[in-house]
Design an enzyme around this catalytic site. Sequence first.
Site: not given
Length: 531
Positions: A268, A305
């Site tokens: 990620e 994020c």
Amino acid sequence: MQATQPQLNMNFIGYEAVTGQGDSFQSFAPARNEALTDEFANVSAEQANQAVDKAAAAFSAYAKLHPAQRADFLDAIAAEIEALGDDLIERAVLESGLPTGRISGERGRTMGQLRMFATLLREGSWVDARINPALPDRQPLPRPDLRRMLVPLGPVVVFGASNFPLAFSVAGGDTASALAAGCPVIFKAHPSHPGTSSLVGQAIVEAAQKTGMPDGVFSLLHADNDVAQGLVAHPAVRAVGFTGSRRGGLALLRVAQERPEPIPVYAEMSAVNPVVIMPGAIQENAVKVAEGLAASVVLGVGQFCTNPGLVFLLDSPQTDSFLETVAVKIRASAPATMLNAGICQSYYKGVQQIRVLPGIHVLAEGETEASHDRTEGRATVLTTTAPLFLSNPDLSHEIFGPSSLVVVCQTEAELADCVQSLEGQLTATLFATPDELHQSSVDWIELLQTKAGRVLFGGYPTGVEVCEAMTHGGPFPATTDSRTTSVGTGAILRFVRPVTYQSFPDALLPLALQNANPLGIWRNVDGKMTK
């Protein structure tokens, strides 16, 4: 019962606590802007290889355990983390600069993830057992007995994230899902919170010993970049979990792809999580939407994020007043300590590079000056037009911190062009009325789902629920594999592969595939789900 207090500067190669033979470093307290007295030592390449060798030796025994035994292990990890008590909270707060309430919540999430996977293992149907019994009399050709299920890949290397010292760290989602799948874990600790990592690493080792897991099922290593890349290159490693920067994720992906036997890297990496706000939503609830948006931008000093780094609006009579409401909330926001000096410096550099461009305007920034001595981040929201946004791809890149860029578009087609130009994202958010969507010439839901792994309607992307239905992933460069998730029970599927057993005697089959179904799980037998 209080867990045994570890020496904070230890690495763990399986059950063995060892001092690293590599370079030493100190942990840092960002809120104090000072190095702590604890000294840590990175492992050498030889020590890292020892950890992988132990994991490889442990794999066969660990993979063959009854699912309930692995579930007991995960529950025991949660209990050992809980037993660390305030020591863990205080250390994580010290090393991250995050508030106590945030760390306490993150500890609860970490334990919840572990227990969620334990529940998944005890229920057992996740192995996706499929059975097609033999048809010896079938014409023109008989069918052999075929039985398929998911099996673990092997040792997994996991890299800790800077922004979640617990939930995406040593006992976080990657570790929990890999251990649940039956894969030993070699964990590379993040240098921003080494003491926190050692505490949790000790808790996992103690849980492994108490539940009789094989030595090597888990290792915790402090390591420099070269040694970390060597872990990925080790031939016994079968997969990698990573949360961090695009640069870091792509470096690991290159190492994994250049191996004689390439392996998957579930990284990620970056996202700006676009928010599309249509005029109808502003007209119906301008203040609520604007205040919620501003709160989402500054939450956790923008160090999520899923921070909404891009906002797209259609120009309308209400646009100016909507933006002023956002500005008021941003100006009132207080600066706060960021995770480390490097992240803080990168944040201000990124904002400065954008704000000096022609056609970029500062809508608002926090009125309270940030203390650079305490690595504080101050919120900034900028605005621009669609033509300028479309002409400069750099405007769509992530700035990790409490900032967002608002792009004001003149037509719906212009807005759609802006969204279409984006790279892959973790999330995409839509504020609109049902009537607007029905009357639009753009299928906004379809467009947004091509760009993101999670599409929100009338909400804010910050905050990721840990549950069965969650997708935390998305098209590149949000992640390296958009078919997976790093949050929720679906995360276990990253660390398994399907195997079909043909014409096996029943007693030699895995329990999940035996005729009597001793695990009592749901199975697909000739196309019908049954127990």
